[in-house]
Design an enzyme around this catalytic site. Structure first.
Site, PDB file in Angstrom:
ATOM      1  N   ASP A  82      -7.009  -1.471  -4.277  1.00  0.00           N
ATOM      2  CA  ASP A  82      -8.199  -1.164  -3.326  1.00  0.00           C
ATOM      3  C   ASP A  82      -9.187  -0.194  -3.974  1.00  0.00           C
ATOM      4  O   ASP A  82     -10.228  -0.154  -3.831  1.00  0.00           O
ATOM      5  CB  ASP A  82      -7.492  -0.589  -2.147  1.00  0.00           C
ATOM      6  CG  ASP A  82      -6.716  -1.573  -1.655  1.00  0.00           C
ATOM      7  OD1 ASP A  82      -7.154  -2.816  -1.636  1.00  0.00           O
ATOM      8  OD2 ASP A  82      -5.664  -1.144  -0.867  1.00  0.00           O
ATOM      9  N   ASP A 124       0.908  -1.224   0.050  1.00  0.00           N
ATOM     10  CA  ASP A 124      -0.177  -0.089   0.125  1.00  0.00           C
ATOM     11  C   ASP A 124       0.939   1.321  -0.181  1.00  0.00           C
ATOM     12  O   ASP A 124       1.895   1.112   0.470  1.00  0.00           O
ATOM     13  CB  ASP A 124      -0.871  -0.076   1.170  1.00  0.00           C
ATOM     14  CG  ASP A 124      -1.877  -1.050   1.260  1.00  0.00           C
ATOM     15  OD1 ASP A 124      -2.446  -1.506   0.096  1.00  0.00           O
ATOM     16  OD2 ASP A 124      -2.254  -1.766   2.195  1.00  0.00           O
TER      17      ASP A 124
END
Length: 207
Positions: A179, A145
């Site tokens: 995401d 991320d």
């Protein structure tokens, strides 16, 4: 919308997602030490997680493996949903939404399955690809991320019960392109629900 166009969406999302992840993984040090402040409300910050929302994980020795296998099975289900929707000539809203969800799920699965053996760790130094000392094993990689939007920071008012005087940060989640694809797909299904499922609703009405 044809299945071919849906596959094109999936391919584009996957290419962008993996390009960004590999670039961040090999050019950023893990955590705040490698943070870049693009703006006061947008930062690029490399973190890695087990693949569940908010960094949660399944406890136990085989927790990560169980999660990865579950996600793979879920992707097969989403893939069938996409194929079935295409054969029924479903709404473009539904096709795009499923394609985005599928691409996002696959993008994070790639991290979980392969990154543990492709990369070494990013702690205190830049990660390298195809290292002699990989960070993990097959099916035990961590999801990369990097997008961080701390739009607002401050402290709760002291008069507020429980949280009074404590610091808060909005928005404190750190996420990736995959995401974003999943969230966008789910958002389309929620916001454009009637349009996404218009064909199924009409069939139910005529039967």
């Amino acid at each position: 919308m044809s299945l071919r166009n849906s596959i094109l969406i999936i391919a584009i999302v996957l290419l962008v997602d993996q390009f960004v992840k590999i670039y961040i993984k090999t050019n950023f040090v893990y955590g705040e030490a490698g943070q870049i402040d693009v703006a006061s409300w947008f930062k690029i910050l490399l973190i890695e997680n087990e693949g569940m929302a908010w960094g949660a994980k399944i406890p136990g020795t085989h927790g990560k493996l169980i999660l990865t296998v579950f996600r793979i099975l879920a992707v097969f289900g989403i893939g069938y949903w996409l194929y079935d929707a295409s054969t029924k000539h479903s709404s473009p809203y539904l096709m795009v939404a499923i394609a985005l969800i599928f691409a996002g799920a696959v993008g994070n699965i790639i991290d979980s399955v392969f990154y543990g053996v492709i990369f070494d760790d990013s702690y205190g130094h830049l990660a390298t690809m195809f290292s002699d000392k990989p960070a993990g094993t097959w099916f035990h990689g961590r999801v990369v991320d990097m997008l961080y939007f701390p739009i607002c920071e401050g402290n709760f008012p002291k008069w507020m019960p429980v949280y009074g005087g404590q610091p808060f940060k909005f928005f404190n989640a750190i996420f990736n392109i995959a995401d974003m694809a999943i969230s966008t797909g789910v958002g389309i299904l929620i916001v454009f629900n009637k349009k996404a499922f218009a064909k199924k609703l009409s069939l139910g009405t005529n039967s």
